[in-house]
Design a protein around this motif. Structure first.
Motif, PDB file in Angstrom:
ATOM      1  N   GLN A 144       0.831  -1.205   0.000  1.00  0.00           N
ATOM      2  CA  GLN A 144       0.000   0.000   0.000  1.00  0.00           C
ATOM      3  C   GLN A 144       0.863   1.252   0.000  1.00  0.00           C
ATOM      4  OE1 GLN A 144      -2.739  -0.230   3.293  1.00  0.00           O
ATOM      5  NE2 GLN A 144      -3.574  -2.196   2.622  1.00  0.00           N
ATOM      6  N   GLN A 145       1.946   1.231   0.785  1.00  0.00           N
ATOM      7  CA  GLN A 145       2.863   2.378   0.821  1.00  0.00           C
ATOM      8  C   GLN A 145       3.523   2.588  -0.534  1.00  0.00           C
ATOM      9  OE1 GLN A 145       5.893   2.015   3.785  1.00  0.00           O
ATOM     10  NE2 GLN A 145       6.680   4.074   3.489  1.00  0.00           N
ATOM     11  N   ARG A 146       3.946   1.498  -1.169  1.00  0.00           N
ATOM     12  CA  ARG A 146       4.560   1.607  -2.486  1.00  0.00           C
ATOM     13  C   ARG A 146       3.561   2.101  -3.521  1.00  0.00           C
ATOM     14  NH1 ARG A 146       8.309  -2.775  -4.941  1.00  0.00           N
ATOM     15  NH2 ARG A 146       8.471  -1.006  -6.361  1.00  0.00           N
ATOM     16  N   ALA A 147       2.310   1.651  -3.423  1.00  0.00           N
ATOM     17  CA  ALA A 147       1.286   2.094  -4.363  1.00  0.00           C
ATOM     18  C   ALA A 147       1.102   3.603  -4.301  1.00  0.00           C
ATOM     19  CB  ALA A 147      -0.035   1.380  -4.074  1.00  0.00           C
ATOM     20  N   ARG A 148       1.192   4.163  -3.099  1.00  0.00           N
ATOM     21  CA  ARG A 148       1.020   5.608  -2.947  1.00  0.00           C
ATOM     22  C   ARG A 148       2.161   6.408  -3.574  1.00  0.00           C
ATOM     23  NH1 ARG A 148      -1.230   3.863   2.084  1.00  0.00           N
ATOM     24  NH2 ARG A 148       0.762   4.090   3.162  1.00  0.00           N
ATOM     25  N   SER A 149       3.284   5.748  -3.837  1.00  0.00           N
ATOM     26  CA  SER A 149       4.397   6.449  -4.478  1.00  0.00           C
ATOM     27  C   SER A 149       4.189   6.613  -5.987  1.00  0.00           C
ATOM     28  CB  SER A 149       5.716   5.713  -4.217  1.00  0.00           C
ATOM     29  OG  SER A 149       5.765   4.478  -4.917  1.00  0.00           O
ATOM     30  N   TYR A 150       3.201   5.900  -6.543  1.00  0.00           N
ATOM     31  CA  TYR A 150       2.864   6.032  -7.963  1.00  0.00           C
ATOM     32  C   TYR A 150       1.845   7.156  -8.143  1.00  0.00           C
ATOM     33  CZ  TYR A 150       5.189   1.623  -9.112  1.00  0.00           C
ATOM     34  OH  TYR A 150       6.125   0.640  -9.308  1.00  0.00           O
ATOM     35  N   HIS A 151       1.839   7.771  -9.317  1.00  0.00           N
ATOM     36  CA  HIS A 151       0.849   8.803  -9.607  1.00  0.00           C
ATOM     37  C   HIS A 151      -0.551   8.221  -9.498  1.00  0.00           C
ATOM     38  CE1 HIS A 151       3.627  11.928 -10.725  1.00  0.00           C
ATOM     39  NE2 HIS A 151       4.223  11.144 -11.597  1.00  0.00           N
ATOM     40  N   GLU A 152      -1.453   9.014  -8.928  1.00  0.00           N
ATOM     41  CA  GLU A 152      -2.827   8.565  -8.768  1.00  0.00           C
ATOM     42  C   GLU A 152      -3.445   8.318 -10.136  1.00  0.00           C
ATOM     43  OE1 GLU A 152      -6.817   9.869  -6.236  1.00  0.00           O
ATOM     44  OE2 GLU A 152      -5.038  11.145  -6.285  1.00  0.00           O
ATOM     45  N   GLY A 153      -4.290   7.322 -10.232  1.00  0.00           N
ATOM     46  CA  GLY A 153      -4.905   6.977 -11.503  1.00  0.00           C
ATOM     47  C   GLY A 153      -4.321   5.689 -12.051  1.00  0.00           C
ATOM     48  N   THR A 154      -4.106   5.652 -13.369  1.00  0.00           N
ATOM     49  CA  THR A 154      -3.672   4.418 -14.034  1.00  0.00           C
ATOM     50  C   THR A 154      -2.355   3.863 -13.497  1.00  0.00           C
ATOM     51  OG1 THR A 154      -4.872   5.000 -16.058  1.00  0.00           O
ATOM     52  CG2 THR A 154      -3.121   3.357 -16.246  1.00  0.00           C
ATOM     53  N   PRO A 155      -1.283   4.691 -13.302  1.00  0.00           N
ATOM     54  CA  PRO A 155      -0.031   4.108 -12.792  1.00  0.00           C
ATOM     55  C   PRO A 155      -0.203   3.410 -11.447  1.00  0.00           C
ATOM     56  CG  PRO A 155       0.378   6.287 -13.695  1.00  0.00           C
ATOM     57  CD  PRO A 155      -1.119   6.111 -13.643  1.00  0.00           C
ATOM     58  N   ARG A 156      -0.921   4.040 -10.534  1.00  0.00           N
ATOM     59  CA  ARG A 156      -1.126   3.435  -9.223  1.00  0.00           C
ATOM     60  C   ARG A 156      -2.000   2.192  -9.316  1.00  0.00           C
ATOM     61  NH1 ARG A 156      -3.072   7.322  -4.472  1.00  0.00           N
ATOM     62  NH2 ARG A 156      -1.097   8.292  -5.118  1.00  0.00           N
TER      63      ARG A 156
END
Length: 255
Positions: free
Chosen positions: A41-53
């Motif tokens: 979950q922490q790593r996911a938040r490091s991606y841009h919101e939307g498609t990348p995440r």
């Protein structure tokens, strides 16, 4: 050295050759019960919101789903694994970080770990699992990606391919050249993953054709399987026509 043995469904097991499978990233919606752990979950938040995440999150879910399906093929019903039983771990040999580095698949109940590799592109995920004693790399590229097309493809050639590789590409007609760029790129990524140094290693992007070919590709212990729409995965699935990939495995003692 290319493997002369094309995998048929059910022939690949973690004890001999790698298992591999592919699916659409959107299929993660079919498994709402599979959740990301706190680190994911922490790593996911490091991606841009939307498609990348979303692609990262879907990929992590489906890695566990596909791995469980492949590992369950020969298990008795009472011993079958759930995706929730599996943990994706990473460890960088250089800095000991657990946020990056080659992934491994941790099994439950002191079952040890397996070597793991995966890749996402064009809305698809490919996953490979093998025994811990093997180096492993899998990658897939979309030949329809504009990066491999005329014009932009030449820009890719400048940094991604060696002079001999570029000369080889120039001798091909345009459709062959586009396909070869994508195929070689997936092979370079697979080599980089299996070697553990990545594309940013001190030797640069691996050379896969001509002089200076990466040491893994000249080792007698290395095996390579080309992945395409005619190569069934370990669960009987096929890739779409535009995707090409590479599965590479070798003894971990290979230098």
């Amino acid at each position: 050295m290319r493997s002369e043995k094309h995998s048929a469904v059910g022939l690949i097991t973690p004890g001999t050759e790698p298992c591999w499978s592919a699916t659409r990233l959107s299929d993660a919606a079919l498994y709402p019960e599979v959740l990301l752990n706190s680190i994911e979950q922490q790593r996911a938040r490091s991606y841009h919101e939307g498609t990348p995440r979303q692609n990262f999150s879907n990929g992590r879910i489906l890695v566990k789903v596909l791995a469980a399906k492949m590992l369950n093929r020969d298990r008795e019903p009472s011993t079958k694994l759930s995706p929730a039983d599996l943990t994706i771990e990473q460890l960088c040999p250089g800095c000991a970080s657990t946020r990056h580095g080659n992934p491994r698949l941790r099994l439950p109940d002191r079952g040890g770990s397996l070597t793991l590799s995966y890749a996402r592109t064009g809305g698809w995920l490919v996953v490979a699992v093998s025994r811990a004693e093997q180096l492993l790399g899998i990658d897939v590229a979309d030949a329809a990606d504009p990066a491999f097309a005329p014009g932009s493809g030449e820009l890719l050639d400048d940094y991604a391919f060696s002079p001999q590789e570029r000369a080889h590409l120039q001798r091909m007609n345009l459709p062959q050249r586009i396909h070869q760029r994508a195929s070689w790129w997936s092979l370079k990524e697979a080599v980089a993953k299996a070697s553990g140094v990545g594309l940013a290693g001190e030797d640069g992007i691996p050379i896969v054709e001509g002089d200076g070919k990466h040491v893994l590709l000249s080792s007698p212990g290395t095996r390579i399987l080309a992945l395409n729409s005619h190569t069934p995965d370990s669960l009987g699935h096929l890739l779409p026509d535009t995707l090409v990939g590479t599965l590479l495995w070798a003894p971990r003692s290979t230098k």
